[in-house]
Design an enzyme around this catalytic site. Structure first.
Site, PDB file in Angstrom:
ATOM      1  N   TYR A 113       7.820   4.317   9.920  1.00 26.71           N
ATOM      2  CA  TYR A 113       9.237   3.379  10.266  1.00 26.71           C
ATOM      3  C   TYR A 113       8.956   2.059   9.499  1.00 26.71           C
ATOM      4  O   TYR A 113       9.421   1.105   9.590  1.00 26.71           O
ATOM      5  CB  TYR A 113       8.523   3.367  11.596  1.00 26.71           C
ATOM      6  N   LEU A 150       0.685  -1.057   0.113  1.00 21.37           N
ATOM      7  CA  LEU A 150      -0.072  -0.039  -0.092  1.00 21.37           C
ATOM      8  C   LEU A 150       1.059   1.377   0.379  1.00 21.37           C
ATOM      9  O   LEU A 150       0.976   2.381  -0.326  1.00 21.37           O
ATOM     10  CB  LEU A 150      -1.335   0.214   1.350  1.00 21.37           C
ATOM     11  N   GLU A 205       4.080   3.829   2.128  1.00 18.80           N
ATOM     12  CA  GLU A 205       5.181   3.720   3.733  1.00 18.80           C
ATOM     13  C   GLU A 205       4.294   4.046   5.003  1.00 18.80           C
ATOM     14  O   GLU A 205       4.471   5.106   4.389  1.00 18.80           O
ATOM     15  CB  GLU A 205       6.831   4.374   3.378  1.00 18.80           C
ATOM     16  N   ASP A 211      -0.309  14.124  16.088  1.00 16.74           N
ATOM     17  CA  ASP A 211       0.175  14.728  14.212  1.00 16.74           C
ATOM     18  C   ASP A 211      -1.435  14.615  13.971  1.00 16.74           C
ATOM     19  O   ASP A 211      -1.377  13.287  12.699  1.00 16.74           O
ATOM     20  CB  ASP A 211       0.991  12.891  13.742  1.00 16.74           C
TER      21      ASP A 211
END
EC number: 2.7.11.1
Length: 487
Positions: free
Chosen positions: A41, A36, A38, A149
């Site tokens: 990590y 899918l 990145e 985030d």
């Protein structure tokens, strides 16, 4: 057979992997279908759980990565049990990778949908997304967890339209003895003023980021996206709270909701529980209103994939014809000339957790949606070195990357005229800038362009100085922990 299996509904709902499944090799439990993208990590794959037929997302993380951060992400997901937070099913060690099995959200992130459709969300759609997101934040904050985030790229939608919070790579836990955190972490344009100022922050830092995300969903990008992020870092704490570019386009309820989120004083900022009672959110429609935009986005993605596959097939045919033509006395050189074959990939390197991207979309975009073609693209998701590196704020990683790009772009170019003299770089005493009056407009523009790299270099030097003081303390703490464990 695989296609038929995918179309069938799951035989039973997967809630958590049992001990028997966790003792097997992951390939015995799952069929990995495709990559899918990145995430923080590691790489994320789409897979099917063989026993139930349920689709899951698997994040494969190299063991060389920062395991402490990965374990923290797993720990936070493991403790969460909410329909508004991406579920965690279990983990495996396979060779040099850690496999983290998570809930799959087939529609991707809100930012993906905006980019695929080339269209921002309506107020009704935004209200529905915000309602689910606030429920997720209310749950996290009740558990004393800060996401840190929040942005459109970390709000995922399943195919039914339910929004879920994802990517806990930078999330933090508040304890009773630690009322506020002081770590600068997040994405520059979405960061709360108190986070940038490092004066300590708590759960309502996520609420500021949610207000910025509301503007992002409405306008396609966050405030200050048109300027250098280094300048934004200084402007966010000092300027008044941002607003819509064209406030007259939006309802009073929506405008007031954003205003409640973007209160500079954390003590006066609304909580997730309070915002769930806001008229804009309380009047939100059901998730069914999101299905049309989800279907539209998925159709666009499918058409692009089909188009790319046709191009690949056409290239294969052309290369096959070239091979036949070269079968005589001419020998084809193997090397750089092989660049005509395109790789059949539908994912960009910059995708977030469990987010499908089309490779015609801007690469490494993260979640910031840019409507014009000539603007810079930012995000939190950056490729990490395989070796262990000291922790640093994600926005500093962005600045370092931009600095490297600037150095590459300027390689071989001469230094602008007035900047050759080192004395011109000194800060004038008592703010006396009279000497600038004698410079030409061209020289002034060159000096202005040169200020950003200087500022970034100074910030990096400060960071390194801070790290040199911080690391011995961390080493001493780690040594004491090891001694305690030995006893």
């Amino acid at each position: 057979m695989e296609t038929v299996q995918l179309r069938n509904p799951p035989r039973r709902q997967l809630k958590k992997l049992d001990e028997d499944s966790l003792t097997k090799q992951p390939e015995e439990v799952f069929d990995v279908l495709e990559k899918l993208g990145e995430g923080s990590y590691g790489s994320v794959y789409k897979a099917i759980h063989k026993e139930t037929g349920q689709i899951v997302a698997i994040k494969q993380v190299p063991v060389e990565s920062d395991l402490q951060e990965i374990i923290k992400e797993i720990s936070i997901m493991q403790q969460c049990d909410s329909p508004h937070v991406v579920k965690y099913y279990g983990s495996y060690f396979k060779n040099t990778d850690l496999w983290i099995v998570m809930e799959y959200c087939g529609a991707g992130s809100v930012s993906d949908i905006i980019r695929l459709r080339n269209k921002t969300l309506t107020e009704d759609e935004i209200a529905t997304v915000l309602q689910s997101t606030l429920k997720g934040l209310e749950y996290l904050h009740f558990m004393r967890k800060i996401h840190r985030d929040i942005k459109a790229g970390n709000i995922l939608l399943n195919t039914e339209g339910h929004a879920k919070l994802a990517d806990f790579g930078v999330a933090g836990q508040l304890t009773d003895t630690m009322a506020k955190r002081n770590t600068v972490i997040g994405t520059p344009f979405w960061m709360a003023p108190e986070v940038i100022q490092e004066i300590g922050y708590n759960c309502v830092a996520d609420i500021w980021s949610l207000g910025i995300t509301a503007i992002e969903m409405a306008e396609g990008k966050p405030p200050y996206a048109d300027i250098h992020p280094m300048r934004a870092i200084f402007m966010i704490p000092t300027n008044p709270p941002p607003t819509f570019r064209k406030p007259e386009l939006w309802s009073d309820n929506f405008t007031d909701f954003v205003k409640q989120c973007l209160v500079k004083s954390p003590e006066q900022r609304a909580t997730a529980t309070q915002l769930l009672q806001h008229p804009f959110v309380k009047s939100a429609k059901g998730v069914s209103i999101l299905r049309d935009l989800i279907n539209e986005a998925m159709d666009v993605k499918l058409k692009r994939q089909e188009s790319q596959q046709r191009e690949v097939d056409q290239d294969d045919e052309e290369n096959s014809e070239e091979d036949e033509m070269d079968s005589g006395t001419m020998v084809r050189a193997v090397g750089d000339e092989m660049g005509t074959v395109r790789v059949a990939s539908t994912m960009t390197d910059g995708a977030n957790t469990m987010i499908e991207h089309d490779d015609t979309l801007p690469s490494q975009l993260g979640t910031m949606v840019i409507n014009t073609e000539d603007e810079e693209e930012e995000g939190t998701m950056k490729r990490r070195d395989e070796t262990m590196q000291p922790a640093k704020p994600s926005f500093l990683e962005y600045f370092e990357q931009k600095e490297k790009e600037n150095q590459i772009n300027s390689f071989g170019k001469s230094v602008p005229g007035p900047l050759k003299n080192s004395s011109d770089w000194k800060i004038p005493q008592d703010g006396d800038y009279e000497f600038l009056k004698s410079w030409t407009v061209e020289d002034l523009q060159k000096r202005l362009l040169a200020l950003d790299p200087m500022m970034e270099q100074e910030i990096e030097e400060i960071r390194q100085k801070y790290q040199s003081k911080r690391q011995p303390i961390l080493d001493a703490i780690e040594a004491k922990k090891r001694r305690q464990q030995n006893f």
